[in-house]
Design a protein around this motif. Structure first.
Motif, PDB file in Angstrom:
ATOM      1  N   ILE A  24       0.865  -1.254  -0.048  1.00 52.40           N
ATOM      2  CA  ILE A  24      -0.073   0.181   0.087  1.00 52.40           C
ATOM      3  C   ILE A  24       0.694   1.359   0.075  1.00 52.40           C
ATOM      4  O   ILE A  24       1.649   1.423   1.077  1.00 52.40           O
ATOM      5  CB  ILE A  24      -0.957   0.048   1.367  1.00 52.40           C
ATOM      6  CG1 ILE A  24      -1.901  -1.150   1.231  1.00 52.40           C
ATOM      7  CG2 ILE A  24      -1.838   1.304   1.210  1.00 52.40           C
ATOM      8  CD1 ILE A  24      -2.902  -1.494   0.068  1.00 52.40           C
ATOM      9  N   LEU A  25       0.684   2.427  -0.952  1.00 52.56           N
ATOM     10  CA  LEU A  25       1.376   3.499  -1.189  1.00 52.56           C
ATOM     11  C   LEU A  25       0.822   4.599  -0.841  1.00 52.56           C
ATOM     12  O   LEU A  25      -0.643   4.560  -1.077  1.00 52.56           O
ATOM     13  CB  LEU A  25       1.881   3.249  -2.604  1.00 52.56           C
ATOM     14  CG  LEU A  25       2.870   2.265  -3.128  1.00 52.56           C
ATOM     15  CD1 LEU A  25       3.059   2.665  -4.643  1.00 52.56           C
ATOM     16  CD2 LEU A  25       4.020   2.194  -2.213  1.00 52.56           C
ATOM     17  N   PRO A  26       1.325   5.508  -0.262  1.00 55.26           N
ATOM     18  CA  PRO A  26       0.386   6.949  -0.175  1.00 55.26           C
ATOM     19  C   PRO A  26       0.320   7.352  -1.685  1.00 55.26           C
ATOM     20  O   PRO A  26       1.418   7.228  -2.259  1.00 55.26           O
ATOM     21  CB  PRO A  26       1.555   7.655   0.927  1.00 55.26           C
ATOM     22  CG  PRO A  26       2.471   6.754   1.554  1.00 55.26           C
ATOM     23  CD  PRO A  26       2.545   5.794   0.500  1.00 55.26           C
ATOM     24  N   ALA A  27      -0.656   7.861  -2.246  1.00 51.62           N
ATOM     25  CA  ALA A  27      -0.885   8.556  -3.434  1.00 51.62           C
ATOM     26  C   ALA A  27      -2.155   9.308  -3.571  1.00 51.62           C
ATOM     27  O   ALA A  27      -3.060   9.224  -2.683  1.00 51.62           O
ATOM     28  CB  ALA A  27      -0.957   7.352  -4.364  1.00 51.62           C
ATOM     29  N   GLY A  28      -2.008  10.381  -4.336  1.00 45.34           N
ATOM     30  CA  GLY A  28      -3.142  11.150  -4.426  1.00 45.34           C
ATOM     31  C   GLY A  28      -3.095  11.852  -5.987  1.00 45.34           C
ATOM     32  O   GLY A  28      -2.080  12.040  -6.342  1.00 45.34           O
ATOM     33  N   THR A  67       6.446   7.347  -3.968  1.00 48.81           N
ATOM     34  CA  THR A  67       7.528   6.962  -4.770  1.00 48.81           C
ATOM     35  C   THR A  67       8.697   6.724  -3.977  1.00 48.81           C
ATOM     36  O   THR A  67       9.496   5.689  -4.447  1.00 48.81           O
ATOM     37  CB  THR A  67       7.751   8.255  -5.548  1.00 48.81           C
ATOM     38  OG1 THR A  67       6.704   8.750  -6.520  1.00 48.81           O
ATOM     39  CG2 THR A  67       8.999   7.889  -6.674  1.00 48.81           C
ATOM     40  N   LEU A  68       8.941   7.217  -2.824  1.00 48.37           N
ATOM     41  CA  LEU A  68      10.032   6.927  -2.023  1.00 48.37           C
ATOM     42  C   LEU A  68       9.879   5.349  -1.655  1.00 48.37           C
ATOM     43  O   LEU A  68      10.863   4.487  -1.544  1.00 48.37           O
ATOM     44  CB  LEU A  68      10.149   7.890  -0.834  1.00 48.37           C
ATOM     45  CG  LEU A  68      10.761   9.239  -1.342  1.00 48.37           C
ATOM     46  CD1 LEU A  68      10.709  10.122  -0.052  1.00 48.37           C
ATOM     47  CD2 LEU A  68      12.208   9.122  -1.817  1.00 48.37           C
ATOM     48  N   LYS A  69       8.662   5.014  -1.236  1.00 52.48           N
ATOM     49  CA  LYS A  69       8.272   3.589  -0.637  1.00 52.48           C
ATOM     50  C   LYS A  69       8.422   2.593  -1.930  1.00 52.48           C
ATOM     51  O   LYS A  69       9.211   1.689  -1.541  1.00 52.48           O
ATOM     52  CB  LYS A  69       7.004   3.716   0.021  1.00 52.48           C
ATOM     53  CG  LYS A  69       6.585   2.445   0.828  1.00 52.48           C
ATOM     54  CD  LYS A  69       5.367   2.440   1.339  1.00 52.48           C
ATOM     55  CE  LYS A  69       4.916   1.110   2.060  1.00 52.48           C
ATOM     56  NZ  LYS A  69       3.676   1.197   2.692  1.00 52.48           N
ATOM     57  N   ALA A  70       7.833   3.263  -2.887  1.00 50.92           N
ATOM     58  CA  ALA A  70       8.060   1.962  -4.163  1.00 50.92           C
ATOM     59  C   ALA A  70       9.373   1.775  -4.399  1.00 50.92           C
ATOM     60  O   ALA A  70       9.990   0.929  -4.773  1.00 50.92           O
ATOM     61  CB  ALA A  70       7.224   2.576  -5.100  1.00 50.92           C
ATOM     62  N   LEU A  71      10.077   2.945  -4.398  1.00 54.55           N
ATOM     63  CA  LEU A  71      11.481   2.909  -5.086  1.00 54.55           C
ATOM     64  C   LEU A  71      12.466   1.814  -4.109  1.00 54.55           C
ATOM     65  O   LEU A  71      13.178   1.145  -4.626  1.00 54.55           O
ATOM     66  CB  LEU A  71      12.183   4.200  -4.943  1.00 54.55           C
ATOM     67  CG  LEU A  71      13.710   4.366  -5.382  1.00 54.55           C
ATOM     68  CD1 LEU A  71      13.637   3.732  -6.986  1.00 54.55           C
ATOM     69  CD2 LEU A  71      14.086   5.698  -5.159  1.00 54.55           C
ATOM     70  N   LYS A  72      12.367   1.950  -2.923  1.00 61.65           N
ATOM     71  CA  LYS A  72      12.953   1.210  -1.698  1.00 61.65           C
ATOM     72  C   LYS A  72      12.517  -0.255  -1.922  1.00 61.65           C
ATOM     73  O   LYS A  72      13.565  -0.909  -2.020  1.00 61.65           O
ATOM     74  CB  LYS A  72      12.650   1.676  -0.351  1.00 61.65           C
ATOM     75  CG  LYS A  72      13.520   0.850   0.628  1.00 61.65           C
ATOM     76  CD  LYS A  72      13.072   1.402   2.002  1.00 61.65           C
ATOM     77  CE  LYS A  72      13.654   0.704   3.203  1.00 61.65           C
ATOM     78  NZ  LYS A  72      13.361   1.193   4.602  1.00 61.65           N
ATOM     79  N   SER A  76       9.771   4.182 -10.645  1.00 54.24           N
ATOM     80  CA  SER A  76      10.984   3.622 -10.104  1.00 54.24           C
ATOM     81  C   SER A  76      11.408   2.670 -10.907  1.00 54.24           C
ATOM     82  O   SER A  76      12.693   2.232 -10.752  1.00 54.24           O
ATOM     83  CB  SER A  76      10.402   2.927  -8.818  1.00 54.24           C
ATOM     84  OG  SER A  76       9.991   3.597  -7.668  1.00 54.24           O
ATOM     85  N   ALA A  77      10.775   1.723 -11.718  1.00 55.59           N
ATOM     86  CA  ALA A  77      11.297   1.059 -12.736  1.00 55.59           C
ATOM     87  C   ALA A  77      12.036   1.979 -13.728  1.00 55.59           C
ATOM     88  O   ALA A  77      13.104   1.228 -14.080  1.00 55.59           O
ATOM     89  CB  ALA A  77      10.189   0.229 -13.415  1.00 55.59           C
ATOM     90  N   LYS A  78      11.580   2.917 -14.080  1.00 59.55           N
ATOM     91  CA  LYS A  78      12.574   3.741 -15.053  1.00 59.55           C
ATOM     92  C   LYS A  78      13.772   4.036 -14.556  1.00 59.55           C
ATOM     93  O   LYS A  78      14.902   3.995 -15.198  1.00 59.55           O
ATOM     94  CB  LYS A  78      11.635   4.996 -15.421  1.00 59.55           C
ATOM     95  CG  LYS A  78      12.359   6.048 -16.211  1.00 59.55           C
ATOM     96  CD  LYS A  78      11.313   7.310 -16.405  1.00 59.55           C
ATOM     97  CE  LYS A  78      12.433   8.226 -17.212  1.00 59.55           C
ATOM     98  NZ  LYS A  78      11.622   9.572 -17.351  1.00 59.55           N
TER      99      LYS A  78
END
Length: 399
Positions: free
Chosen positions: A71-75, A96-101, A125-127
């Motif tokens: 679950i990510l923070p997103a808006g 994005t920080l959470k997903a990247l990590k 993050s994939a990019k």
């Protein structure tokens, strides 16, 4: 546009064994349904799925075997005021920080995004990490979140043969996979459309999305009540309406000789869709995907304020293919609808032609086509295509 002509599984049913594939989607049903469908197909092929989304979507992936949800923070940002945009931007940054990590730690073989702002953290993050990624667009207009990441995507999967807002430089990456629908609806592809007879029942299914569309509740009951008695007494109507509108809608139908079922939520859509002669609805991506999967004609009223007017583009594609009739909301009056339905409901040949055209304008086995796309991205042979030579070039012809 690449078209995988044989989406069925080959004898090697687990080509992704040991692989982790990340799937990411915004939290609304229109994004989540196809994302979950692909996830299940990838799991069947041996993959473990890491699913990135926002808090709204946890219920969609709960209990799905082989899928771990992050679950990510997103808006969202579009359509909001300055304060809302700032809050959305901050949440996207945190997400994005959470997903990247997590992606840096897990190193999935690929990331597949389904749009919505919650999909941006994982695809970006994939990019940055050099991980191959693809996107899937449910509408006939490339969504804003997908537009942000399209240029570096390895593949752009689409639900429609033609999608606007795709840069010319990205056209070679486009694959028309179709939009996955629930299994019960997909099974309707094997059924034949049974047109109304000259004196038999005429079944209408009226839906307006998960909450019902107020304009349909305001216009359609009066329009149907004003039909000639010979048509009216044959009608069997299932109509979705907002809870607060149901009493008013019921009063309009009272005494009309119309057999009507009203509900704020219709929990047996596949059965109603199977039996209906005409669907009257908005033209969101999920609705259009279900119409084309089942092969049922539609009378579509696009939501006029949809972002980028995507519902009009969705409806226009199906109308151009001959599978539906589009009526803009500004022309959607009870008088106009009565006139149009009086002609349509007494023309079974036209309804039958539209049903056939609707089915021809869709893509069967969309989830498997998407899974084949993932295999192709990873340099594996798509199921049923032993050397990739069975992949034909398709620039929008129907199947």
């Amino acid at each position: 546009m690449t078209d995988f002509t044989n989406p069925e599984l080959s004898a090697v049913e687990t080509p992704l064994a040991g692989q982790v594939i990340a799937v990411t989607s915004g939290g609304t049903g229109g994004h989540m349904f196809p994302a979950v469908a692909l996830s299940k197909s990838l799991v069947r092929r041996g993959a473990k799925v890491l699913f990135f989304t926002d808090a709204r979507a946890a219920r969609y992936t709960e209990g799905v075997e082989g899928v771990e949800t992050v679950i990510l923070p997103a808006g969202g940002i579009a359509g909001k005021g300055i304060k809302g945009r700032l809050i959305g931007a901050v949440r996207l940054g945190l997400g994005t920080l959470k997903a990247l990590k997590r992606i840096k730690k897990t190193r999935p073989a690929a990331v597949i995004g389904f749009g919505g702002y919650a999909s941006i953290p994982a695809t970006m993050s994939a990019k940055w990490l050099g991980i191959p990624y693809a996107i899937h667009e449910q509408n006939a207009v490339l969504g804003r979140a997908n537009r942000l990441v399209a240029s570096n995507a390895q593949r752009i999967a689409t639900s429609f043969a033609k999608v606007t807002m795709i840069a010319p430089s990205d056209e070679a990456k486009v694959i028309w996979t179709g939009n996955p629908v629930r299994a019960e609806v997909a099974a309707l592809a094997a059924t034949e459309y049974d047109a109304p007879t000259s004196d038999g029942p005429i079944r209408l299914l009226i839906t307006g999305g998960s909450q019902g569309a107020r304009i349909l509740s305001e216009v359609l009951p009066t329009a149907l009540v004003n039909l000639p008695e010979a048509i009216r007494k044959r009608l069997i109507v299932t109509q979705q309406a907002r809870e607060e509108d149901i009493d008013t809608v019921r009063k309009t139908y009272d005494g009309s000789q119309i057999d009507v079922t009203l509900a704020s939520f219709i929990n047996d859509i596949p059965e109603r869709l199977r039996d209906c002669h005409l669907v009257i609805a908005r033209s969101g991506a999920s609705t259009v995907a279900e119409l084309t999967a089942a092969g049922r004609p539609g009378f579509l009223v696009p939501l006029p304020h949809a972002i980028d007017d995507h519902q009009r583009y969705n409806a226009q594609q199906i109308e151009d293919a001959g599978g539906a009739w589009l009526m803009p909301q500004e022309r959607f009056s009870s008088e106009a609808v009565t006139d149009r339905l009086a002609k349509l409901l007494t023309n079974p040949a036209a309804l039958t032609r539209a049903a056939k055209a609707a089915k021809n304008s869709g893509r069967a086995n969309a989830a498997e086509r998407l899974a084949d796309m993932v295999l192709d991205m990873l340099g594996l042979n798509p199921a049923g295509s032993p050397d990739n030579k069975n992949m034909t070039q398709d620039r929008g012809d129907s199947q």
